[in-house]
Design a protein around this motif. Sequence first.
Motif, PDB file in Angstrom:
ATOM      1  N   VAL A  50       0.858  -1.180   0.000  1.00 36.86           N
ATOM      2  CA  VAL A  50       0.000   0.000   0.000  1.00 36.86           C
ATOM      3  C   VAL A  50       0.896   1.232   0.000  1.00 36.86           C
ATOM      4  CG1 VAL A  50      -1.879   1.233   1.137  1.00 36.86           C
ATOM      5  CG2 VAL A  50      -1.752  -1.277   1.292  1.00 36.86           C
ATOM      6  N   ASP A  51       1.074   1.816  -1.177  1.00 37.68           N
ATOM      7  CA  ASP A  51       1.882   3.025  -1.322  1.00 37.68           C
ATOM      8  C   ASP A  51       1.081   4.204  -0.780  1.00 37.68           C
ATOM      9  OD1 ASP A  51       3.592   5.080  -2.096  1.00 37.68           O
ATOM     10  OD2 ASP A  51       2.746   5.145  -4.120  1.00 37.68           O
ATOM     11  N   ASP A  52       1.501   4.695   0.389  1.00 37.92           N
ATOM     12  CA  ASP A  52       0.746   5.730   1.097  1.00 37.92           C
ATOM     13  C   ASP A  52       1.228   7.124   0.707  1.00 37.92           C
ATOM     14  OD1 ASP A  52      -1.156   6.686   2.982  1.00 37.92           O
ATOM     15  OD2 ASP A  52       0.406   6.848   4.510  1.00 37.92           O
ATOM     16  N   GLY A  53       1.156   7.423  -0.597  1.00 35.89           N
ATOM     17  CA  GLY A  53       1.543   8.751  -1.070  1.00 35.89           C
ATOM     18  C   GLY A  53       3.023   9.042  -0.921  1.00 35.89           C
ATOM     19  N   SER A  54       3.874   8.048  -1.178  1.00 41.45           N
ATOM     20  CA  SER A  54       5.323   8.232  -1.043  1.00 41.45           C
ATOM     21  C   SER A  54       5.820   9.371  -1.935  1.00 41.45           C
ATOM     22  CB  SER A  54       6.058   6.939  -1.410  1.00 41.45           C
ATOM     23  OG  SER A  54       5.742   5.898  -0.512  1.00 41.45           O
ATOM     24  N   THR A  55       6.815  10.103  -1.438  1.00 38.16           N
ATOM     25  CA  THR A  55       7.403  11.204  -2.207  1.00 38.16           C
ATOM     26  C   THR A  55       8.770  10.849  -2.769  1.00 38.16           C
ATOM     27  OG1 THR A  55       8.306  12.173  -0.170  1.00 38.16           O
ATOM     28  CG2 THR A  55       6.135  12.937  -0.884  1.00 38.16           C
TER      29      THR A  55
END
Length: 337
Positions: A50-55
């Motif tokens: 689950v990619d939680d809005g990675s920057t």
Amino acid sequence: MANANPLHAAITEQPLVSLILPVYNTGNHLRRCVASIQAQSYENWEAILVDDGSTDDSGELCDLLAEEDSRVRVVHQKNAGLSAARNIGISRAAGEFISFIDSDDLVLPDFIAALLQQFNKATIEIAVVGIVDRYGSQDRVNTSPLRETLSYEEFFKLTLLGRAPGSVCNRLYRRSALDKLRFRVGRYYEDSFFTIDGLGHFREVSVNLEPLYVYVHRESSITTQPFSFSSLDLIKAADLAHRICAQSYPQVKEAATFRWISARFVVLDRLLQVHSPAENTIRAQLIKDLRAHTWAVIKMSGFHYTRKIAALALFFGWPLYKLLVQAKQRRTTLGEA
């Protein structure tokens, strides 16, 4: 409580296990974590990243890992925090069993197989293994002889006392047992709140603390973490546990009091070097609370003798307490007890 004879075949043959990995800017660690999953002796699993809005490049790496292995699935979402990421993972999971793995940690090859073996009767809804704490190149193995099936209340008592790991990452849950339970969004120390919310919800827990989950600490030091206002959720969780146990679980009340006290000691120790007005107000309240429980600390067997000495020092004055704790921290942390 000793293991009883199996009521019936508690699990289907080779059930699918869903591994939920929240990912937020862990690109430097994610491939190693997934590789440890791919090395499992048990092969019927799916990993939900689950990619939680990675920057950073974590989102792209998630997609690449899914292309390389069909058992890896990816969910991309706007940043909403660890709890929200785990919750969306639960909703997408197809497995009969669910485990939560932090994407910068590792699991040893028999992690899944050992957990599945513990579901030997239908009333067991959680299986638990032990944890290896990794600080740089140093491993601290938390060994315990605990090998038994417990009611959830008994297991919760052990987590409050620090005799069983409080993390959800070293566990395997029946998917059906999570149908009405989710992580609290917006809270830090979400594992503590989730474990508390399990009271009255889960039935039995099978515990075999063979160390199979590797918790990789980002810092190589074992000293106390610095204070942040998120630390106050540690106290809020302890307060919630204390209130619920006082009302409904009297057999766990003393352990909840232990956690109520120890959580305040942990936060107070993190405040040693902080001096702004807001933190000073928090410190003053913690000192007041702990001084009122000095005798309780002395009497409780769960507290280490160094903590008992520190409690006496705090009763007589903050400067003496600070001196003792800082001296102890130069060698190692006093611990959460």
